[in-house]
Design a protein around this motif. Structure first.
Motif, PDB file in Angstrom:
ATOM      1  N   TYR A   7      18.499  49.744 -66.658  1.00  0.00           N
ATOM      2  CA  TYR A   7      19.316  50.908 -66.978  1.00  0.00           C
ATOM      3  C   TYR A   7      19.065  51.375 -68.413  1.00  0.00           C
ATOM      4  O   TYR A   7      18.909  52.565 -68.682  1.00  0.00           O
ATOM      5  N   THR A   8      19.004  50.427 -69.342  1.00  0.00           N
ATOM      6  CA  THR A   8      18.770  50.764 -70.742  1.00  0.00           C
ATOM      7  C   THR A   8      17.401  51.402 -70.938  1.00  0.00           C
ATOM      8  O   THR A   8      17.259  52.387 -71.675  1.00  0.00           O
ATOM      9  N   ALA A   9      16.395  50.849 -70.274  1.00  0.00           N
ATOM     10  CA  ALA A   9      15.047  51.410 -70.378  1.00  0.00           C
ATOM     11  C   ALA A   9      14.986  52.830 -69.809  1.00  0.00           C
ATOM     12  O   ALA A   9      14.334  53.718 -70.381  1.00  0.00           O
ATOM     13  N   MET A  10      15.685  53.057 -68.720  1.00  0.00           N
ATOM     14  CA  MET A  10      15.693  54.396 -68.124  1.00  0.00           C
ATOM     15  C   MET A  10      16.414  55.394 -69.038  1.00  0.00           C
ATOM     16  O   MET A  10      15.969  56.533 -69.206  1.00  0.00           O
ATOM     17  N   ARG A  11      17.529  54.969 -69.642  1.00  0.00           N
ATOM     18  CA  ARG A  11      18.235  55.850 -70.577  1.00  0.00           C
ATOM     19  C   ARG A  11      17.371  56.169 -71.787  1.00  0.00           C
ATOM     20  O   ARG A  11      17.329  57.307 -72.253  1.00  0.00           O
ATOM     21  N   LEU A  12      16.697  55.160 -72.299  1.00  0.00           N
ATOM     22  CA  LEU A  12      15.814  55.371 -73.442  1.00  0.00           C
ATOM     23  C   LEU A  12      14.666  56.302 -73.071  1.00  0.00           C
ATOM     24  O   LEU A  12      14.289  57.177 -73.856  1.00  0.00           O
ATOM     25  N   VAL A  17      11.951  61.607 -73.547  1.00  0.00           N
ATOM     26  CA  VAL A  17      11.455  62.835 -72.917  1.00  0.00           C
ATOM     27  C   VAL A  17      12.190  64.054 -73.481  1.00  0.00           C
ATOM     28  O   VAL A  17      11.567  65.068 -73.817  1.00  0.00           O
ATOM     29  N   CYS A  18      13.493  63.949 -73.622  1.00  0.00           N
ATOM     30  CA  CYS A  18      14.270  65.057 -74.185  1.00  0.00           C
ATOM     31  C   CYS A  18      13.884  65.328 -75.641  1.00  0.00           C
ATOM     32  O   CYS A  18      13.810  66.482 -76.065  1.00  0.00           O
ATOM     33  N   ALA A  24       8.852  69.958 -79.001  1.00  0.00           N
ATOM     34  CA  ALA A  24       7.836  70.907 -78.532  1.00  0.00           C
ATOM     35  C   ALA A  24       8.365  72.346 -78.545  1.00  0.00           C
ATOM     36  O   ALA A  24       7.590  73.286 -78.723  1.00  0.00           O
ATOM     37  N   LEU A  25       9.664  72.473 -78.388  1.00  0.00           N
ATOM     38  CA  LEU A  25      10.270  73.810 -78.408  1.00  0.00           C
ATOM     39  C   LEU A  25      10.569  74.286 -79.822  1.00  0.00           C
ATOM     40  O   LEU A  25      11.126  75.362 -80.004  1.00  0.00           O
ATOM     41  N   LEU A  34      19.638  65.548 -82.257  1.00  0.00           N
ATOM     42  CA  LEU A  34      20.949  65.920 -81.734  1.00  0.00           C
ATOM     43  C   LEU A  34      20.832  66.516 -80.338  1.00  0.00           C
ATOM     44  O   LEU A  34      21.576  66.133 -79.420  1.00  0.00           O
ATOM     45  N   ILE A  35      19.902  67.420 -80.156  1.00  0.00           N
ATOM     46  CA  ILE A  35      19.698  68.038 -78.842  1.00  0.00           C
ATOM     47  C   ILE A  35      19.298  66.979 -77.818  1.00  0.00           C
ATOM     48  O   ILE A  35      19.834  66.942 -76.708  1.00  0.00           O
ATOM     49  N   ALA A  36      18.384  66.107 -78.192  1.00  0.00           N
ATOM     50  CA  ALA A  36      17.931  65.059 -77.273  1.00  0.00           C
ATOM     51  C   ALA A  36      19.068  64.118 -76.901  1.00  0.00           C
ATOM     52  O   ALA A  36      19.184  63.714 -75.735  1.00  0.00           O
ATOM     53  N   ALA A  37      19.903  63.785 -77.866  1.00  0.00           N
ATOM     54  CA  ALA A  37      21.024  62.885 -77.590  1.00  0.00           C
ATOM     55  C   ALA A  37      22.001  63.513 -76.600  1.00  0.00           C
ATOM     56  O   ALA A  37      22.408  62.875 -75.620  1.00  0.00           O
TER      57      ALA A  37
END
Length: 92
Positions: A7-12, A17-18, A24-25, A34-37
């Motif tokens: 679960y932790t690896a998937m959240r990370l 990715v975010c 990139a944007l 902040l946006i990624a979080a």
């Protein structure tokens, strides 16, 4: 611990990715973080429900097993608790 680690690896992974997408944007360092979080929390709530519930169930079972062992008197003391007992015995 396999469920928690997965679960932790998937959240990370979702966070990374975010973060890459935000950078990139054109978002700068703090804004990208902040946006990624924020986006990764929202996506995790939607996408990782099954994994989160499995992790919660595993944690609940572990806690119940420890409580049962303490009630039966078969619980092992942690290294910290044993150290406290040794210190208390040495002081007396």
């Amino acid at each position: 611990m396999g469920v928690t680690l997965r679960y932790t690896a998937m959240r990370l992974g979702i966070f990374v990715v975010c973060l890459v997408l935000a950078a990139a944007l054109g978002a700068r360092t703090w804004l990208a973080l902040l946006i990624a979080a924020v986006v990764s929390v929202l996506l995790s709530l939607l996408l990782l429900r099954k994994q989160r519930e499995a992790m919660a169930l595993a944690l609940q079972q572990r806690v119940e097993a420890r409580v049962a062992a303490q009630q039966q008197g078969t619980a092992r003391k942690s290294r910290f608790a044993r150290g406290l007992d040794e210190d208390n015995a040495a002081e007396d």
